[in-house]
Design a protein around this motif. Structure first.
Motif, PDB file in Angstrom:
ATOM      1  N   GLY A  35      12.229  12.533-104.877  1.00  0.00           N
ATOM      2  CA  GLY A  35      12.497  13.793-105.724  1.00  0.00           C
ATOM      3  C   GLY A  35      14.246  14.172-105.566  1.00  0.00           C
ATOM      4  N   ASP A  36      14.655  14.344-104.428  1.00  0.00           N
ATOM      5  CA  ASP A  36      16.015  14.650-104.062  1.00  0.00           C
ATOM      6  C   ASP A  36      17.009  13.408-103.966  1.00  0.00           C
ATOM      7  N   ALA A  37      18.277  13.548-103.885  1.00  0.00           N
ATOM      8  CA  ALA A  37      19.354  12.640-103.898  1.00  0.00           C
ATOM      9  C   ALA A  37      19.221  12.257-102.267  1.00  0.00           C
ATOM     10  N   GLN A  38      20.176  11.096-102.174  1.00  0.00           N
ATOM     11  CA  GLN A  38      20.357  10.790-100.792  1.00  0.00           C
ATOM     12  C   GLN A  38      21.246  11.786-100.156  1.00  0.00           C
ATOM     13  N   GLY A  39      20.928  11.598 -98.742  1.00  0.00           N
ATOM     14  CA  GLY A  39      21.427  12.689 -97.888  1.00  0.00           C
ATOM     15  C   GLY A  39      20.590  13.869 -97.569  1.00  0.00           C
ATOM     16  N   GLY A  40      19.451  14.169 -97.851  1.00  0.00           N
ATOM     17  CA  GLY A  40      18.733  15.118 -97.560  1.00  0.00           C
ATOM     18  C   GLY A  40      17.442  14.674 -96.613  1.00  0.00           C
ATOM     19  N   THR A  41      16.716  15.860 -96.365  1.00  0.00           N
ATOM     20  CA  THR A  41      15.620  15.559 -95.421  1.00  0.00           C
ATOM     21  C   THR A  41      14.655  14.453 -96.014  1.00  0.00           C
ATOM     22  N   GLN A  42      14.629  14.653 -97.314  1.00  0.00           N
ATOM     23  CA  GLN A  42      13.555  13.810 -98.147  1.00  0.00           C
ATOM     24  C   GLN A  42      14.064  12.279 -97.881  1.00  0.00           C
ATOM     25  N   TRP A  43      15.502  12.058 -97.967  1.00  0.00           N
ATOM     26  CA  TRP A  43      15.838  10.721 -97.746  1.00  0.00           C
ATOM     27  C   TRP A  43      15.744  10.265 -96.691  1.00  0.00           C
ATOM     28  N   ALA A  44      15.920  11.212 -95.534  1.00  0.00           N
ATOM     29  CA  ALA A  44      16.071  11.004 -94.018  1.00  0.00           C
ATOM     30  C   ALA A  44      14.456  10.364 -93.702  1.00  0.00           C
ATOM     31  N   LEU A  45      13.550  11.112 -94.257  1.00  0.00           N
ATOM     32  CA  LEU A  45      12.128  10.707 -93.786  1.00  0.00           C
ATOM     33  C   LEU A  45      11.757   9.439 -94.551  1.00  0.00           C
ATOM     34  N   SER A  89       5.072   8.599-103.136  1.00  0.00           N
ATOM     35  CA  SER A  89       5.896   9.601-103.674  1.00  0.00           C
ATOM     36  C   SER A  89       6.348  10.729-102.789  1.00  0.00           C
ATOM     37  N   LEU A  90       7.511  11.075-102.759  1.00  0.00           N
ATOM     38  CA  LEU A  90       7.865  11.975-101.707  1.00  0.00           C
ATOM     39  C   LEU A  90       8.450  13.269-102.676  1.00  0.00           C
ATOM     40  N   LEU A  91       7.984  14.507-102.429  1.00  0.00           N
ATOM     41  CA  LEU A  91       8.347  15.565-103.346  1.00  0.00           C
ATOM     42  C   LEU A  91       8.243  16.787-102.617  1.00  0.00           C
ATOM     43  N   ALA A  92       8.610  18.081-103.413  1.00  0.00           N
ATOM     44  CA  ALA A  92       8.353  19.361-102.737  1.00  0.00           C
ATOM     45  C   ALA A  92       7.063  19.673-102.873  1.00  0.00           C
ATOM     46  N   VAL A  93       6.265  20.412-102.111  1.00  0.00           N
ATOM     47  CA  VAL A  93       4.981  20.634-101.909  1.00  0.00           C
ATOM     48  C   VAL A  93       4.506  21.479-103.169  1.00  0.00           C
ATOM     49  N   ASN A  94       5.466  22.291-103.654  1.00  0.00           N
ATOM     50  CA  ASN A  94       5.148  23.302-104.965  1.00  0.00           C
ATOM     51  C   ASN A  94       4.757  22.123-106.124  1.00  0.00           C
ATOM     52  N   ALA A 146       8.169  16.037 -94.910  1.00  0.00           N
ATOM     53  CA  ALA A 146       9.625  16.458 -94.591  1.00  0.00           C
ATOM     54  C   ALA A 146       9.867  17.889 -94.145  1.00  0.00           C
ATOM     55  N   TYR A 147      10.506  18.106 -93.305  1.00  0.00           N
ATOM     56  CA  TYR A 147      10.662  19.562 -93.098  1.00  0.00           C
ATOM     57  C   TYR A 147      11.973  19.952 -93.323  1.00  0.00           C
ATOM     58  N   SER A 148      12.371  20.718 -94.493  1.00  0.00           N
ATOM     59  CA  SER A 148      13.682  20.946 -94.923  1.00  0.00           C
ATOM     60  C   SER A 148      14.203  22.275 -94.795  1.00  0.00           C
ATOM     61  N   GLY A 149      13.451  23.207 -94.011  1.00  0.00           N
ATOM     62  CA  GLY A 149      13.802  24.496 -93.718  1.00  0.00           C
ATOM     63  C   GLY A 149      13.810  25.625 -94.874  1.00  0.00           C
ATOM     64  N   LEU A 241       4.801  13.227 -97.995  1.00  0.00           N
ATOM     65  CA  LEU A 241       5.136  12.023 -98.544  1.00  0.00           C
ATOM     66  C   LEU A 241       3.696  11.653 -99.004  1.00  0.00           C
ATOM     67  N   VAL A 242       3.298  11.155 -99.921  1.00  0.00           N
ATOM     68  CA  VAL A 242       2.109  10.770-100.263  1.00  0.00           C
ATOM     69  C   VAL A 242       1.826   9.266-100.803  1.00  0.00           C
ATOM     70  N   ILE A 243       0.695   8.677-100.684  1.00  0.00           N
ATOM     71  CA  ILE A 243       0.497   7.379-101.134  1.00  0.00           C
ATOM     72  C   ILE A 243      -0.766   7.374-102.072  1.00  0.00           C
ATOM     73  N   SER A 244      -0.406   6.616-102.878  1.00  0.00           N
ATOM     74  CA  SER A 244      -1.569   6.458-103.960  1.00  0.00           C
ATOM     75  C   SER A 244      -3.119   6.178-103.304  1.00  0.00           C
ATOM     76  N   GLU A 245      -4.007   6.996-103.384  1.00  0.00           N
ATOM     77  CA  GLU A 245      -5.224   6.663-102.688  1.00  0.00           C
ATOM     78  C   GLU A 245      -5.809   5.304-103.163  1.00  0.00           C
ATOM     79  N   ALA A 246      -5.522   4.855-104.289  1.00  0.00           N
ATOM     80  CA  ALA A 246      -6.058   3.719-105.007  1.00  0.00           C
ATOM     81  C   ALA A 246      -5.483   2.682-104.176  1.00  0.00           C
ATOM     82  N   VAL A 247      -4.252   2.858-103.953  1.00  0.00           N
ATOM     83  CA  VAL A 247      -3.391   1.880-103.150  1.00  0.00           C
ATOM     84  C   VAL A 247      -3.925   1.511-101.709  1.00  0.00           C
ATOM     85  N   PHE A 248      -3.886   2.839-101.357  1.00  0.00           N
ATOM     86  CA  PHE A 248      -4.288   2.769-100.128  1.00  0.00           C
ATOM     87  C   PHE A 248      -5.761   2.375 -99.374  1.00  0.00           C
ATOM     88  N   GLN A 249      -6.565   2.498-100.339  1.00  0.00           N
ATOM     89  CA  GLN A 249      -7.899   1.622-100.268  1.00  0.00           C
ATOM     90  C   GLN A 249      -7.771   0.294-100.564  1.00  0.00           C
TER      91      GLN A 249
END
Length: 333
Positions: A35-45, A89-94, A146-149, A241-249
């Motif tokens: 979801g976020d641009a490069q440079g944040g905690t999402q990108w780091a994770l 997909s890596l996204l905000a929990v909300n 990812a823990y963003s504060g 950070l989520v993985i498609s359950e279909a892909v995972f299985q």
């Protein structure tokens, strides 16, 4: 001798070519929406996960990263992952809460009061239960965090210290019922808006402000369109950070293990990343001209208004009042 070589060598080359083709075919490059641009905690994770996953698969498998909503809005990517058309997909929990309501406990205002609380909930039994719930409800599996504060309020108009100061400001919020209800409890009429549209809306003054962690404010360059920050600290921002359950299985057991292990290690990395980077980012935002202030009276009026109105309204969606009480007990409150 030359005649035999002439017959044998093409056969050998053909076998080698088939083996190479088979190996290449079994290797895969997975796609991850961020979801976020490069440079944040999402990108780091995401970078750390990608590095670890490739390492754990002996360099055979890779993860391509698509930041800043390139593959669609965060809620769109949950739908895509649920259908198996997107790997990660890596996204905000909300933005996962509408699909799996019990995760909403992590977005209730003033439940998480610091990084230690966030780690306790995501690493412990509560986190394990939320993983199972998202598999059941949304068709995706949480494999890392990812823990963003704390989310802080930014705006382009004026310093905000009290709820009265908030009145009249047009604040963008995610399309999340709990966050909308929180702003309404504060006497504000928020504007729900997709994350991908937020910067442009701020830039064009369609909305006056928004809330996100310091790290996201920096990564998204909100300092170009926002002046004031109020440290309301009402939600500690977590990004699963989520993985498609279909892909995972569909993955072989050894690849499933690589995914889970890389997710766990990347989560620990994210925790340390926040500790190491947030203070410097705050100083940099101030250097770029942003004015940072705290709410008046230790945020008491903000806390009272939000918790009294919002908590009871969402007990049922997160599993009931008893579930809420048990989670607060885990946090020692």
């Amino acid at each position: 001798m030359n005649f035999h070589k002439a017959r044998i060598l093409p056969a050998v080359f053909a076998i080698v070519a088939l083996l190479f083709a088979g190996s290449a075919a079994s290797a895969k490059t997975f796609k991850m929406a961020i979801g976020d641009a490069q440079g944040g905690t999402q990108w780091a994770l995401a970078e750390k996960f990608s590095e670890l996953f490739t390492e754990k698969t002996g360099g055979k498998h890779k993860v391509s990263l698509f930041p800043n909503g390139q593959l669609g809005s965060e809620q769109d990517t949950i739908n895509d992952a649920a259908m198996g058309t997107l790997d990660f997909s890596l996204l905000a929990v909300n933005n996962i809460t509408p699909f799996s309501p019990t995760v909403g406990v992590l977005t209730l205002p003033y439940v998480i009061l610091g990084l230690d609380d966030a780690v306790t909930l995501t690493h412990g039994e509560v986190g394990k239960e939320l993983v199972e719930n998202t598999i059941r409800d949304a068709g995706v599996r949480i494999i890392g965090w990812a823990y963003s504060g704390f989310r802080v309020l930014t705006n382009s108009k004026k310093p905000v210290a009290t709820l009265d100061d908030l009145k009249g400001l047009i604040i963008r919020v995610p399309k999340n019922e709990i966050m909308i209800a929180t702003y309404q409890a504060w006497g504000c009429n928020p504007t729900p808006m997709a994350w991908s549209e937020t910067f442009t809306a701020l830039q064009q003054k369609v909305v006056d402000g928004q809330d996100n962690p310091f790290i996201t404010v920096s990564a998204m360059k909100f300092y170009e369109v926002q002046k004031y920050i109020t440290t309301i600290r009402y939600i500690f921002s977590l990004e699963p950070l989520v993985i498609s359950e279909a892909v995972f299985q569909d993955l072989k057991p050894e690849l499933q293990k690589a995914v889970l292990d890389a997710g766990q290690e990347a989560t620990l990395y994210s925790e340390q990343y926040l500790k190491d980077s947030e203070a410097a980012i705050i100083k940099d935002l101030e250097a770029k001209g942003m004015e940072i202030s705290a709410p008046a009276d230790d945020e008491k009026e903000w806390i009272e208004a939000a918790t009294s109105a919002v908590w009871p309204k969402y007990y049922d969606s997160i599993g009931g009042k008893d579930k809420f009480d048990s989670i607060m007990k885990v946090l020692g409150r």
